[in-house]
Design a protein around this motif. Structure first.
Motif, PDB file in Angstrom:
ATOM      1  N   GLU A 274      -7.527  -1.359   0.875  1.00 59.73           N
ATOM      2  CA  GLU A 274      -6.976  -2.612   1.372  1.00 59.73           C
ATOM      3  C   GLU A 274      -5.771  -3.043   0.534  1.00 59.73           C
ATOM      4  O   GLU A 274      -4.742  -3.455   1.067  1.00 59.73           O
ATOM      5  N   ALA A 275      -5.893  -2.910  -0.791  1.00 55.66           N
ATOM      6  CA  ALA A 275      -4.803  -3.315  -1.679  1.00 55.66           C
ATOM      7  C   ALA A 275      -3.585  -2.427  -1.488  1.00 55.66           C
ATOM      8  O   ALA A 275      -2.444  -2.919  -1.425  1.00 55.66           O
ATOM      9  N   VAL A 276      -3.806  -1.124  -1.399  1.00 54.80           N
ATOM     10  CA  VAL A 276      -2.676  -0.201  -1.237  1.00 54.80           C
ATOM     11  C   VAL A 276      -1.982  -0.438   0.099  1.00 54.80           C
ATOM     12  O   VAL A 276      -0.750  -0.493   0.182  1.00 54.80           O
ATOM     13  N   GLU A 277      -2.758  -0.592   1.149  1.00 56.17           N
ATOM     14  CA  GLU A 277      -2.170  -0.825   2.472  1.00 56.17           C
ATOM     15  C   GLU A 277      -1.428  -2.158   2.525  1.00 56.17           C
ATOM     16  O   GLU A 277      -0.477  -2.312   3.303  1.00 56.17           O
ATOM     17  N   ALA A 278      -1.849  -3.125   1.694  1.00 60.23           N
ATOM     18  CA  ALA A 278      -1.183  -4.424   1.657  1.00 60.23           C
ATOM     19  C   ALA A 278       0.103  -4.387   0.834  1.00 60.23           C
ATOM     20  O   ALA A 278       0.845  -5.370   0.810  1.00 60.23           O
ATOM     21  N   GLY A 279       0.358  -3.244   0.127  1.00 58.48           N
ATOM     22  CA  GLY A 279       1.603  -3.094  -0.607  1.00 58.48           C
ATOM     23  C   GLY A 279       1.487  -3.165  -2.109  1.00 58.48           C
ATOM     24  O   GLY A 279       2.509  -3.262  -2.799  1.00 58.48           O
ATOM     25  N   ALA A 280       0.271  -3.119  -2.656  1.00 57.31           N
ATOM     26  CA  ALA A 280       0.101  -3.182  -4.109  1.00 57.31           C
ATOM     27  C   ALA A 280       0.832  -2.035  -4.793  1.00 57.31           C
ATOM     28  O   ALA A 280       0.903  -0.915  -4.278  1.00 57.31           O
ATOM     29  N   ASP A 281       1.351  -2.309  -5.980  1.00 53.53           N
ATOM     30  CA  ASP A 281       2.041  -1.293  -6.769  1.00 53.53           C
ATOM     31  C   ASP A 281       1.101  -0.571  -7.725  1.00 53.53           C
ATOM     32  O   ASP A 281       1.406   0.541  -8.170  1.00 53.53           O
ATOM     33  N   GLY A 282      -0.020  -1.197  -8.060  1.00 46.57           N
ATOM     34  CA  GLY A 282      -0.959  -0.585  -8.987  1.00 46.57           C
ATOM     35  C   GLY A 282      -2.369  -1.058  -8.732  1.00 46.57           C
ATOM     36  O   GLY A 282      -2.598  -2.126  -8.142  1.00 46.57           O
ATOM     37  N   LEU A 283      -3.334  -0.249  -9.174  1.00 47.09           N
ATOM     38  CA  LEU A 283      -4.748  -0.604  -9.113  1.00 47.09           C
ATOM     39  C   LEU A 283      -5.288  -0.674 -10.532  1.00 47.09           C
ATOM     40  O   LEU A 283      -5.147   0.278 -11.302  1.00 47.09           O
ATOM     41  N   GLU A 284      -5.904  -1.809 -10.871  1.00 45.54           N
ATOM     42  CA  GLU A 284      -6.583  -1.951 -12.152  1.00 45.54           C
ATOM     43  C   GLU A 284      -8.048  -1.605 -11.953  1.00 45.54           C
ATOM     44  O   GLU A 284      -8.715  -2.173 -11.093  1.00 45.54           O
ATOM     45  N   HIS A 285      -8.561  -0.685 -12.716  1.00 43.35           N
ATOM     46  CA  HIS A 285      -9.917  -0.136 -12.618  1.00 43.35           C
ATOM     47  C   HIS A 285      -9.993   0.897 -11.494  1.00 43.35           C
ATOM     48  O   HIS A 285     -10.506   1.974 -11.687  1.00 43.35           O
TER      49      HIS A 285
END
Length: 428
Positions: A274-285
């Motif tokens: 969901e975060a990546v598809e929403a355009g996030a640049d990074g994932l924490e954890h």
């Protein structure tokens, strides 16, 4: 590896311990002489180990030469075959003590009594840049500005300010459930799209370095619609509200409008997607509480150029965290080192080294981990001036007695730390 002799420092016209600048008379200064030269060192340049021995020339705060031929310096350090690597970058820390700070008086006490020593611990362990991803906005930005102004000794500090979460989300309803004063400052709870957009723009106006959003918190799905947060330090599970998708997307869009990268706290595959598809640049954890089985998620992270920060220092207790990191690395997803270090457990700086060792234990090579903690972390922080031993880069350098590309534990064999070209730690 041949036995190393102690480094020899030849004093020159620049006071490296105090960062006192030197002024050269252009009529008399020999341009072939650098302010500082580290002589005869093996080099890991942020990406790979270079063959042979090199001299590294520094002028002011910048690396100006990496040469197989001898260089001359006003100050010279004989590395004697030791290793020079970029200063380490920890991209996920929480600096203020969440247990000790409960009101304005305890906040001031922490800053006066504890802040200087805890900042110094990072430097003592070779960590020259840290990124705070969830601290009280006023306090952490003041700390950042004091370090930048030279009135407070510490690593280069980057900061997101408070982490943005949904109403009754993590960490507001978990870590700060019984501490309303801190809750209002560490966690920014939002109610909707307009609220998050306004908050992101206010943070951007205060010149934060990035934006941190918390999607579902550090919680495992119970099999039903609720998200539950469980932690051994708390007696009961806490039911959390997820950050709604439209709010998540609005926060990311607002940050990108202001030229800021967004990193999102996730724990499960569904939230990560969901975060990546929403355009996030990074994932924490990233994905910690379940096996990473969705290969299309790996492809999505790679296609969107997302950086994955595994934080094994806190998440290694999850049985799938190491295997998930290994799978992410094998898929070619970008990595950054981030420990999730916080007050009350371990030691600042030492936790960063432990994170590096855990990443190797998960199956990554020492060189991969070194890159994640230098050039990869610099890229995630949008700091192209950091994370490499190369002309034009900031002179944040570590001198080690052993080869970290053979054994990541060599990061503990620290001889000297240079920050912005100044000798800030000398362990000889």
């Amino acid at each position: 590896m041949p036995q190393q002799s102690e480094a020899t420092v030849n004093p020159g016209p620049r006071d490296r311990a105090t960062h006192t600048p030197v002024t050269h008379d252009p009529a008399t200064h020999d341009p072939a002489t650098h302010d500082l030269v580290i002589r005869r060192a093996h080099v890991f340049d942020g990406h790979r180990a270079l063959d042979g021995l090199y001299d590294i020339g520094v002028d002011g705060t910048e690396i100006t030469a990496v040469s197989a031929e001898p260089l001359r310096g006003g100050t010279e350090v004989d590395a004697a075959g030791g290793w020079v690597v970029p200063g380490l970058i920890d991209t996920h820390v929480h600096f203020y003590d969440v247990h000790a700070v409960t009101d304005a008086d305890s906040m001031r006490a922490f800053e006066e009594r504890d802040r200087p020593g805890r900042l110094g611990l990072f430097l003592d362990h070779g960590v020259t840049t840290v990124k705070s991803v969830g601290d009280p906005t006023d306090g952490i930005l003041d700390t950042r500005d004091r370090i930048a102004a030279g009135t407070l000794r510490g690593p280069r500090l980057l900061a997101t300010g408070a982490g943005i979460t949904g109403r009754e989300g993590h960490p507001a309803a978990t870590i700060f459930k019984g501490n309303p004063w801190a809750r209002a400052r560490w966690a920014a709870e939002v109610d909707g799209v307009r609220h998050i957009r306004d908050l992101v723009h206010r943070l951007a106006d205060r010149r934060v370095d990035a934006i941190k959003l918390l999607s579902e918190g550090a919680c495992a799905h119970s099999g039903g619609p609720a998200y539950l947060w469980r932690n051994p330090a708390f007696p009961d599970a806490v039911e959390l509200e997820r950050l709604p998708l439209d709010v998540l997307r609005a926060g990311i869009e607002a940050a990108h409008e202001r030229g800021l990268r967004v990193t999102v706290h996730t724990a499960q595959q569904a939230a990560a997607r969901e975060a990546v598809e929403a355009g996030a640049d990074g994932l924490e954890h990233g994905v910690t509480v379940e096996p990473l089985t969705d290969d299309s998620l790996l492809e999505l992270m790679r296609a969107h150029d997302v950086t994955y920060t595994p934080t094994l220092w806190v998440d290694d207790a999850h049985p799938d965290a190491r295997a998930n990191l290994r799978k992410v690395a094998e898929a070619g997803v970008r990595l950054a080192l981030g420990s999730d270090t916080f007050s009350g457990r371990g030691l600042f700086g030492a936790n960063t080294l432990e994170e590096a060792e855990l990443m190797v234990a998960a199956g990554l090579s020492p060189a991969q981990v070194l890159a994640a903690g230098t050039s990869g972390a610099a890229r995630a922080c949008v700091r192209p001036d950091l994370g490499a031993v190369a002309p034009g880069k900031r002179a944040d350098l570590l001198l080690l007695d052993a080869d970290p590309t053979a054994d990541i534990g060599a990061l503990r064999a620290l001889r000297m730390v240079f920050l912005d070209g100044g000798l800030t730690v000398d362990k000889r």
